[in-house]
Enzyme design. Structure first.
Site, PDB file in Angstrom:
ATOM      1  N   GLU A   1     -11.827 -10.275  -7.663  1.00 57.24           N
ATOM      2  CA  GLU A   1     -10.389 -10.107  -7.526  1.00 57.24           C
ATOM      3  C   GLU A   1      -9.998 -11.753  -6.777  1.00 57.24           C
ATOM      4  O   GLU A   1      -8.877 -11.693  -6.255  1.00 57.24           O
ATOM      5  CB  GLU A   1     -10.045  -9.017  -6.356  1.00 57.24           C
ATOM      6  CG  GLU A   1     -11.111  -8.977  -5.264  1.00 57.24           C
ATOM      7  CD  GLU A   1     -10.628  -7.949  -4.180  1.00 57.24           C
ATOM      8  OE1 GLU A   1      -9.456  -7.131  -4.584  1.00 57.24           O
ATOM      9  OE2 GLU A   1     -11.419  -7.564  -3.380  1.00 57.24           O
TER      10      GLU A   1
ATOM     11  N   ASP B   1      -5.265  -7.903  -6.413  1.00 58.06           N
ATOM     12  CA  ASP B   1      -5.307  -9.295  -5.644  1.00 58.06           C
ATOM     13  C   ASP B   1      -5.752 -10.394  -6.648  1.00 58.06           C
ATOM     14  O   ASP B   1      -5.244 -11.541  -6.215  1.00 58.06           O
ATOM     15  CB  ASP B   1      -6.558  -9.324  -4.709  1.00 58.06           C
ATOM     16  CG  ASP B   1      -6.318  -8.567  -3.503  1.00 58.06           C
ATOM     17  OD1 ASP B   1      -5.341  -9.115  -2.680  1.00 58.06           O
ATOM     18  OD2 ASP B   1      -6.918  -7.514  -2.970  1.00 58.06           O
TER      19      ASP B   1
ATOM     20  N   HIS C   1       0.856  -1.123  -0.103  1.00 56.78           N
ATOM     21  CA  HIS C   1       0.133   0.231  -0.047  1.00 56.78           C
ATOM     22  C   HIS C   1       0.884   1.138   0.107  1.00 56.78           C
ATOM     23  O   HIS C   1       0.175   2.268  -0.585  1.00 56.78           O
ATOM     24  CB  HIS C   1      -1.195   0.075   0.996  1.00 56.78           C
ATOM     25  CG  HIS C   1      -2.291  -0.915   0.835  1.00 56.78           C
ATOM     26  ND1 HIS C   1      -2.331  -2.177   1.083  1.00 56.78           N
ATOM     27  CD2 HIS C   1      -3.148  -0.561  -0.076  1.00 56.78           C
ATOM     28  CE1 HIS C   1      -3.456  -2.743   0.546  1.00 56.78           C
ATOM     29  NE2 HIS C   1      -3.944  -1.889  -0.132  1.00 56.78           N
TER      30      HIS C   1
ATOM     31  N   CYS D   1      -9.931  -1.648 -11.714  1.00 60.53           N
ATOM     32  CA  CYS D   1      -9.453  -0.784 -10.646  1.00 60.53           C
ATOM     33  C   CYS D   1      -8.112  -1.123  -9.928  1.00 60.53           C
ATOM     34  O   CYS D   1      -7.521  -0.443  -9.118  1.00 60.53           O
ATOM     35  CB  CYS D   1     -10.334  -0.463  -9.679  1.00 60.53           C
ATOM     36  SG  CYS D   1     -10.917  -1.865  -8.625  1.00 60.53           S
TER      37      CYS D   1
HETATM   38  C1  PEP Z   1      -7.279  -4.616  -5.954  1.00 56.76           C
HETATM   39  O1  PEP Z   1      -7.152  -5.905  -5.250  1.00 56.76           O
HETATM   40  O2  PEP Z   1      -6.907  -4.724  -7.392  1.00 56.76           O
HETATM   41  C2  PEP Z   1      -7.829  -3.553  -5.581  1.00 56.76           C
HETATM   42  C3  PEP Z   1      -8.016  -2.577  -6.270  1.00 56.76           C
HETATM   43  O3  PEP Z   1      -7.889  -3.462  -4.203  1.00 56.76           O
HETATM   44  P1  PEP Z   1      -6.537  -3.346  -3.029  1.00 56.76           P
HETATM   45  O4  PEP Z   1      -5.474  -3.013  -3.661  1.00 56.76           O
HETATM   46  O5  PEP Z   1      -7.028  -2.540  -1.963  1.00 56.76           O
HETATM   47  O6  PEP Z   1      -6.739  -4.744  -2.356  1.00 56.76           O
HETATM   48 MG    MG Z   2      -7.960  -5.936  -3.432  1.00 56.67          MG
END
Ligand code: PEP
Ligand code: MG
Length: 755
Positions: free
Chosen positions: A604, A628, A363, A675
């Site tokens: 995901e 994910d 993150h 996304c």
């Molecule tokens: C993903 O998993 O691609 C996503 C957009 O969510 P995060 O990165 O918050 O897990």
């Molecule tokens: Mg995710």
């Protein structure tokens, strides 16, 4: 054996340079195995093996004995990448005799390869007089030592080049940058500032100071404060502790008075290191001495030395004002950069980020991308302790870091940086232009937010809305679950700042690598555990509050889209939908005038790919979370730098899975967006357009880049490129082919340094 090994690895990890590390290895291994010789050979840039350290052979041969590739038993061990265990080396046809070593009297030979990142970087050898092969236990011990030490040797090698093992050699050869993982694209040149956890003495970096006498004063003050503190403690506990335990305080005070510790620190300061760095150096050295002692009582005194060091450090830190003297182009460096660490920095001074741990989808890397900061993650060989205040170059495209670069490399990167700036100005000019292909196909570009970044750059980016708002962050920065009204205010602000454009609010996705301080989840396997919708379905009281807050926030704006994370099963979706309808019904009953929002599911998890049709027909849209999805399809932890090379969303399996999702949703006439970070990857964007995906959501810094790709593409060409990629069998060929397409279209500057 295990204890010996643990101690050996720890000592090598603490070594200041390669010479010291190798000497520790040869002495310890020779002693433990009770043999005549232990030597280490390392491969140089020409592929030859150099005798770098020995205990047993003639010391004068060190640095002189050089085996060309294919020469001698050492090369044979390297070529085979497996141990060679011989009764008599002298009788082997590959044996190569160097008179200066004096090894002719040693028959038994055991050589094991030292392998780092799949490459043989050296060979560890033991030799003995008697003509008899080593037993299996010796062989496995050597293999274990070599496997454990490969990383430490690489690390010591870099540290040594930086610190200068002998003399003033303090520049890394330009041909050997430190290679990590691309975290956020872009290039930065600046001054390293090492940030470290305050309580951890071994993390304290060296830092050059100008005013030596002020630093000495600071140290003396800290020392007398600790002395005073110990005396008070000692008095307070005088009649409460048995005399033996109480004597510990006297021992501490004696240690403080001991010249070997305090003078050592003073000497370090006089050489120009700041007090905290000089303290670390001496404390770790002393701790090491205790730890090496055979007597277990004495070994434990190592803890006391460290404890004492920590106390002095605390006082030094109290006396040092918080870090505010950031130079204009600061490169933030840490063992593990965290989102809050980054958020604490004066943003206008930070030019780039380097983290020893983590990878592209951690993150903090996502946050750095949102802030447009060139970032290298997983720089495992970075000698963090020794690079504070040095000039560094961060190449966020290739994941390379150059420390104290030569003038040539510096000039080259300055040129690339200038081109980058030109490129970014050109990209800025795209802001008002539509995001559509040459043949007029509209591709909607949205931004991902919810991280600590604020809204303003997001609004200025020319985005058509928010494609993913990660609601977990407002939850993370509190001491308890936020209430309905608290949440409503946050969501309202987000919805309002983009209305009438759509905003996608994702329901709480904690678990995995995102923990709430007040809701700890302790699991063996958190990414496969209680995460996302699994938690909120088990706690409808938390979920319903969040949904009610979202619905109430949307009153009069009507641009709310709800997105559900981690759905892996149709029943999870039906249960979730009934909770959403329950909350909606309650609010209507309460007299609120609310429109039912659009609801979508994140794809995901692999099971959701195969059930995309069943999910699609129950909701308004699907959004593929490639971060994910890639991790789960490829079974590669998205945060683990060690396997990060295997993590790539352009893997043929991921592409096929995405195609399947798009086709399944098409049957029910439901739109699909992306996304995950893949949407902001210029190479991947071509494929996504080719797949017929019309909405992409990405970090704000990626948006102009993706718009540039879209505006230079026709739908037909994107389809052709996708068809070519679909018959490719490995990710390397796919990435190389897509980069070539970008270069040919004049867009190469998006995936490498320069324009
Ligand atoms: C993903 O998993 O691609 C996503 C957009 O969510 P995060 O990165 O918050 O897990
Ligand atoms: Mg995710």
């Amino acid at each position: 054996m295990l204890e010996t090994l643990r101690r050996l690895v720890q000592e090598v990890n603490q070594a200041r340079n390669l010479e010291q590390a190798l000497s520790i290895i040869t002495h310890s291994v020779k002693a433990v195995m009770n043999v005549g010789v232990c030597s280490v050979y390392l491969r140089d840039s020409d592929g030859a093996f150099i005798l770098m350290a020995t205990d047993g052979l003639n010391e004068k041969a060190v640095g002189k004995v050089r085996l060309q590739e294919g020469e001698g038993l050492v090369s044979l061990v390297a070529a085979r990448a497996e141990p060679i265990n011989l009764r008599s080396a002298l009788a082997h046809p590959k044996y190569h005799y160097f008179p200066e070593t004096g090894e002719e009297s040693y028959h038994a030979f055991l050589g094991v390869p030292i392998i780092h990142h799949r490459k043989v970087v050296g060979v560890l050898v033991v030799q003995d007089h008697a003509a008899q092969s080593f037993n299996e236990e010796s062989e496995t011990f050597m293999i274990t030592v070599a496997a454990q030490l490969a990383g430490a040797i690489a690390h010591a090698e870099v540290s040594g080049d930086i610190v200068g093992s002998k003399g003033a050699k303090n520049v890394l050869p330009d041909s050997r940058p430190i290679v990590g993982l691309p975290g956020a694209s872009g290039v930065a040149i600046g001054t390293a500032r090492v940030v470290y956890p305050l309580a951890d003495i071994s993390a304290v970096p060296d830092r050059q100071i100008e005013d030596i006498s002020a630093e000495l004063d600071k140290f003396e003050k800290a020392l007398s404060a600790v002395r005073q503190e110990l005396r008070i403690m000692s008095q307070r506990l005088e009649d409460k502790l048995p005399s033996q335990e109480h004597a510990l305080f006297d021992a501490y005070i004696l240690m403080l008075e001991s010249d070997s510790i305090t003078d050592g620190i003073r000497t370090g300061i006089k050489k120009g290191n700041w007090a905290a760095g000089a303290l670390r150096e001496v404390i770790l050295e002393h701790e090491q001495v205790f730890r090496e002692m055979e007597d277990s009582y004495m070994r434990e005194r190592g803890d006391d030395v460290r404890d004492l060091g920590r106390r002095i450090l605390m006082h030094l830190q109290q006396d040092t004002p918080a870090d505010t003297d950031f130079s204009d182009n600061t490169i933030l460096v840490s063992e593990e950069v965290t989102p809050s660490m980054l958020a604490d920095m004066p943003m206008d001074r930070i030019a780039g980020v380097i983290s020893v741990r983590g990878s592209r989808t951690s993150h903090v890397a996502i946050l750095a991308r949102a802030l447009g900061l060139p970032t290298v993650m997983g720089a495992a060989d970075l000698p963090v302790r020794y690079i504070d205040s040095r000039e560094v170059i961060v190449d966020g495209y290739s994941g390379r870091v150059y420390i104290s670069p030569s003038e040539t490399v510096r000039r080259e990167y300055q040129g690339l940086l200038d081109q980058e700036q030109e490129l970014s100005e050109e990209l800025q000019s795209l802001k008002g232009l539509p995001s559509e292909t040459i043949d007029g196909e509209k591709i909607h570009l949205y931004v991902n937010t919810g991280l600590l970044a604020d809204m303003s750059p997001t609004q200025e980016s020319g985005a058509e809305g928010i494609g993913l708002y990660r609601t977990e962050f407002p939850f993370m920065i509190r001491q308890r679950f936020p209430g309905e009204e608290e949440q409503r205010i946050i969501y309202r602000q987000v919805l309002k700042s983009f209305a009438p454009d759509p905003v996608v609010l994702r329901t709480l996705d904690v678990g995995g690598d995102k923990a709430l301080p007040y809701f700890p989840i302790d699991e063996e396997n958190p990414f496969l555990g209680w995460r996302g919708i699994r938690i909120t379905l088990d706690h409808p009281e938390i979920f319903l509050v969040q949904i009610r807050a979202m619905l109430r926030a949307s009153i009069g704006l009507n641009n709310l889209n709800i997105l559900l994370p981690m759905i892996s099963d149709v029943s999870e979706l039906t249960d979730t939908l009934s909770l959403i309808h329950q909350a909606y019904g309650e609010l209507l009953e309460e007299g609120e005038d609310i429109e039912m929002p659009r609801v979508g599911v994140m794809i995901e998890v692999p099971s959701a790919v195969y059930q995309a049709g069943s999910l699609a027909r129950r909701v308004d849209y699907l959004s593929i979370g490639t971060n994910d999805l890639t991790q789960y399809l490829l079974a590669v932890d998205r945060n683990n730098a060690r396997v990060a090379e295997l993590y790539d969303s352009l893997h043929p399996a991921v592409i096929r899975a995405m195609m399947q999702v798009v086709e399944s949703a098409r049957v029910y006439g439901k739109p699909v967006s992306v996304c995950g970070e893949m949407a902001g990857d210029p190479a991947a964007a071509i494929l996504l357009v080719g797949m017929g995906i019309e909405s992409l959501s990405m970090s704000v810094a990626s948006l102009p880049r993706i718009k540039w790709v879209v505006r230079n593409l026709t739908r037909e060409r994107a389809n052709e490129i996708l068809s070519t990629v679909m018959v490719m069998e490995d990710v390397q060929s796919i990435r190389a082919y897509l980069y070539e397409q970008l270069e040919q279209a004049g867009l190469g500057g998006l995936v490498r340094a320069g324009k």
